[in-house]
Design a protein around this motif. Structure first.
Motif, short mmCIF file in Angstrom:
data_model
loop_
_atom_site.label_atom_id
_atom_site.label_comp_id
_atom_site.label_asym_id
_atom_site.label_seq_id
_atom_site.Cartn_x
_atom_site.Cartn_y
_atom_site.Cartn_z
N ALA A 38 2.53 7.53 4.56
CA ALA A 38 2.14 8.01 5.89
C ALA A 38 3.12 7.54 6.95
CB ALA A 38 0.72 7.53 6.22
N ALA A 39 3.62 6.30 6.83
CA ALA A 39 4.58 5.79 7.80
C ALA A 39 5.90 6.54 7.71
CB ALA A 39 4.78 4.30 7.59
N VAL A 40 6.34 6.83 6.50
CA VAL A 40 7.59 7.58 6.32
C VAL A 40 7.44 8.99 6.89
CG1 VAL A 40 9.12 8.60 4.60
CG2 VAL A 40 8.38 6.23 4.36
N ARG A 41 6.30 9.63 6.64
CA ARG A 41 6.07 10.96 7.19
C ARG A 41 6.08 10.94 8.71
NH1 ARG A 41 1.22 13.42 8.86
NH2 ARG A 41 1.35 15.70 8.95
N ALA A 42 5.44 9.93 9.31
CA ALA A 42 5.43 9.85 10.77
C ALA A 42 6.84 9.63 11.31
CB ALA A 42 4.50 8.72 11.22
N GLN A 43 7.62 8.80 10.64
CA GLN A 43 8.99 8.56 11.10
C GLN A 43 9.86 9.78 10.88
OE1 GLN A 43 10.00 5.80 12.66
NE2 GLN A 43 12.06 6.64 12.92
N LEU A 44 9.65 10.48 9.77
CA LEU A 44 10.44 11.68 9.49
C LEU A 44 10.09 12.79 10.48
CD1 LEU A 44 12.54 12.83 7.54
CD2 LEU A 44 10.66 13.59 6.08
N SER A 45 8.85 12.83 10.93
CA SER A 45 8.45 13.84 11.91
C SER A 45 9.15 13.65 13.24
CB SER A 45 6.93 13.82 12.11
OG SER A 45 6.25 14.09 10.89
N LYS A 46 9.60 12.42 13.52
CA LYS A 46 10.30 12.17 14.78
C LYS A 46 11.76 12.61 14.75
CE LYS A 46 7.50 8.04 15.68
NZ LYS A 46 7.53 6.56 15.88
N ALA A 47 12.27 12.90 13.55
CA ALA A 47 13.67 13.30 13.43
C ALA A 47 13.90 14.65 14.09
CB ALA A 47 14.09 13.33 11.96
N ASP A 48 15.07 14.82 14.64
CA ASP A 48 15.41 16.08 15.31
C ASP A 48 15.39 17.24 14.32
OD1 ASP A 48 15.74 14.64 17.61
OD2 ASP A 48 17.92 14.42 17.38
N GLY A 49 14.72 18.31 14.71
CA GLY A 49 14.69 19.51 13.90
C GLY A 49 13.66 19.51 12.80
N ASP A 60 0.85 -1.19 0.00
CA ASP A 60 0.00 0.00 0.00
C ASP A 60 0.89 1.24 0.00
OD1 ASP A 60 -1.73 2.13 0.58
OD2 ASP A 60 -3.07 0.85 1.75
N GLU A 61 0.93 1.96 -1.13
CA GLU A 61 1.79 3.13 -1.24
C GLU A 61 1.36 4.25 -0.29
OE1 GLU A 61 0.31 1.64 -3.72
OE2 GLU A 61 1.82 0.92 -5.14
N GLU A 62 0.05 4.43 -0.12
CA GLU A 62 -0.43 5.49 0.76
C GLU A 62 -0.03 5.21 2.20
OE1 GLU A 62 -4.63 7.82 1.84
OE2 GLU A 62 -4.61 6.05 0.53
N LEU A 63 -0.13 3.97 2.61
CA LEU A 63 0.27 3.60 3.97
C LEU A 63 1.77 3.78 4.16
CD1 LEU A 63 -0.70 2.46 6.67
CD2 LEU A 63 -0.30 0.17 5.76
N PHE A 64 2.56 3.45 3.14
CA PHE A 64 4.00 3.64 3.22
C PHE A 64 4.36 5.11 3.36
CE2 PHE A 64 7.91 4.63 0.86
CZ PHE A 64 8.83 3.93 1.61
#
Length: 530
Positions: A377-388, A371-375
């Protein structure tokens, strides 16, 4: 006419000397520029781009992974071949007797054939190189060692069904290699001939539809067989009265003994037999239909399910374009440089913002179940956890290097999210005939066309988002079969009762015909006064 010798020529004036020096200087500068141009193959703009714009070639990346560990399992197949299975593959590889290097990657079509040779050249080590995909051994080659690689691969292809799994396929491959060249080639020839004769191996696993059939049959048997025993026994007792008898029935005080005088064990025989049959069916059905999984895949760990998303998010934190190093190269340096320029300009435009491009495969066996949409969203959530980073809003472009499909998802920019999701031109989303025929699916040109489409997209007054996609099934639920006493088991109970009644009708008809025939053949008993 006399000619002037060197000594007789007039001396050069100052103007002539200046012109000569100027010409020599211009010639030197021209030669220097031409030499510099030949020494710099990439455009000057590429020097300003980050190093991530020039990802390592696929073979070089995989060779580095094998240099660290002779078994490399991709993080893109956690539902089928999780990375936690690496020790199992390593233990099997030790049985070959030669240095063995194992690569487990998604199936990549025709590029599989030349990949092992390129990896061997980059690694610089001899040994047995084996390439597996989600279904089993796809390619194998021996470099500098004696090993029947091709014979072992052929044997696994013809002796095992498609659903045997990568680990079982590699186990058989290792066993054939350990047999030696002569026996391995003979076994491969036998397997090939057997397959040609139509003796294909049966599947080792089945799916939910087969389990529903098993549940249906179990339900029919659980009610049909015991109920048939009760009904037929009851009807046979009644039908016996209509059968002619050869001898005069015993009489007690001038009357026939009533049926109530039958022993207790005879009255309980049919119900007891029916009850025992039902219990036997209920207990033995789970032993006969004992399969509980759809395939051989083990349960992945939480780290297996998040490894790829974390890898991609880490790459996007450094560069807005992430190209999967395990996949064939589909974007060259010129495409990457232009794509970075377009992303930078879109970020500065009115209503624009960040654009994150991921060029990675999407398969049913990955963490997002394809599922590309789920992927995204998961990448965005993980990227949001990155510092800064904070909230990593932007346009997320998901491009598949294997099939060439492109999907776009907006998260938090002033763009019409549904328009990007559903109204993207097919020439960008799927490509045309030229894209289908090209090895790189013309992704570079189509991504450039996508950026033009984003530049011209209408802006909204408020930021919009594609929304939260539905979660994919967990690997445990996806690989588990329904319980036997569920789904079509309940309709089977009803059908079993109906079948028992139909069988009773058949028995009644047969007994009725037999009784009529016997009555015709048996002479009637003449009544006398005595």
């Amino acid at each position: 006419m006399s000619t002037l010798t060197t000594d007789e020529r007039p001396p050069a004036t100052g103007a002539e000397v200046g012109v000569l020096r100027l010409l020599l200087t211009l010639c030197g500068l021209t030669a220097l520029l031409l030499t510099s141009a030949t020494l710099v193959p990439a455009p000057a703009r590429a020097a300003d781009a980050p190093a991530a714009n020039r990802p390592p070639a696929q073979a070089a990346y995989l060779a580095d992974r094998l240099r660290e560990n002779p078994v490399h399992i991709t993080d893109q197949l956690p539902r089928e071949v999780p990375r936690s299975m690496a020790p199992d593959f390593a233990r099997l590889a030790e049985r070959t007797g030669v240095p063995t290097y194992v690569l487990v990657l998604p199936h990549q079509g025709g590029s599989d054939e030349d990949l092992l040779g390129a990896v061997h050249d980059r690694l610089g080590r001899d040994g047995l190189f084996v390439l597996l995909d989600e279904s089993g051994v796809s390619q194998a080659a021996a470099y500098g060692v004696s090993a029947p690689a091709e014979a072992a691969r052929t044997t696994t292809a013809f002796e095992l069904p498609y659903d045997a799994g990568a680990l079982r396929s590699f186990e058989l491959f290792v066993d054939v290699v350990a047999q030696g060249t002569e026996r391995a080639e003979a076994r491969a020839d036998a397997a090939r001939e057997k397959y040609r004769d139509g003796n294909e191996p049966e599947d080792m696993y089945f799916g939910p539809s087969d389990r529903r059939n098993q549940s249906f049959v179990t339900g029919i048997a659980l009610t049909g067989v015991p109920l048939t025993i009760l009904l037929v026994a009851w009807y046979v007792r009644r039908a016996r009265r209509r059968f002619p008898r050869a001898a005069t029935p015993r009489r007690t005080a001038g009357r026939t003994a009533p049926s109530a005088a039958r022993p207790m064990w005879r009255r309980l025989l049919a119900p007891g037999l029916a009850l025992a049959t039902a219990a036997a069916i209920a207990l033995t059905a789970p032993l006969v239909f004992d399969q509980t999984k759809r395939g051989p895949a083990p349960l992945p760990t939480s780290g297996d399910m998040t490894a790829r998303v974390e890898r991609v998010a880490k790459g996007l934190a450094q560069d807005p374009v992430y190209v999967d190093p395990e996949s064939p190269r589909v974007l060259d340096a010129a495409h990457l440089t232009r794509l970075h320029d377009r992303i930078e300009r879109f970020g500065r435009s009115e209503g624009g913002g960040p654009v994150y491009v991921t060029v990675v495969p999407h398969l049913p066996e990955d963490e997002s179940a394809g599922d590309e949409e789920l992927f995204a969203a998961a990448v965005r959530a993980q990227l949001s956890k990155a510092d800064g980073f904070g909230e990593a809003n932007g346009v997320y472009v998901v491009a598949d290097p294997l099939d060439g499909y492109i999907d776009v998802f907006n998260h938090g920019l002033r763009l019409e999210s549904l328009r990007l999701l559903f109204d993207l031109p097919e020439s960008i989303s799927y490509g045309d005939d030229r894209a289908d025929e090209a090895d790189d699916h013309l992704l570079g040109e189509r991504l450039d066309a996508l950026m033009t489409y984003l530049d011209k997209s209408p802006r909204t007054e408020e930021p919009t988002t594609t929304g939260e996609p539905a979660r994919a099934l967990s690997p445990e639920s996806e690989n588990s079969l329904p319980p036997l006493f569920a789904t079509d088991f309940w309709p089977g109970l009803f059908v079993g009762g109906v079948a028992a009644l139909l069988l009773l009708g058949l028995v009644a008809g047969v007994l009725g015909i037999v009784a009529a025939v016997l009555r015709r053949r048996t002479p009637p008993v003449l009544r006398t006064r005595r």
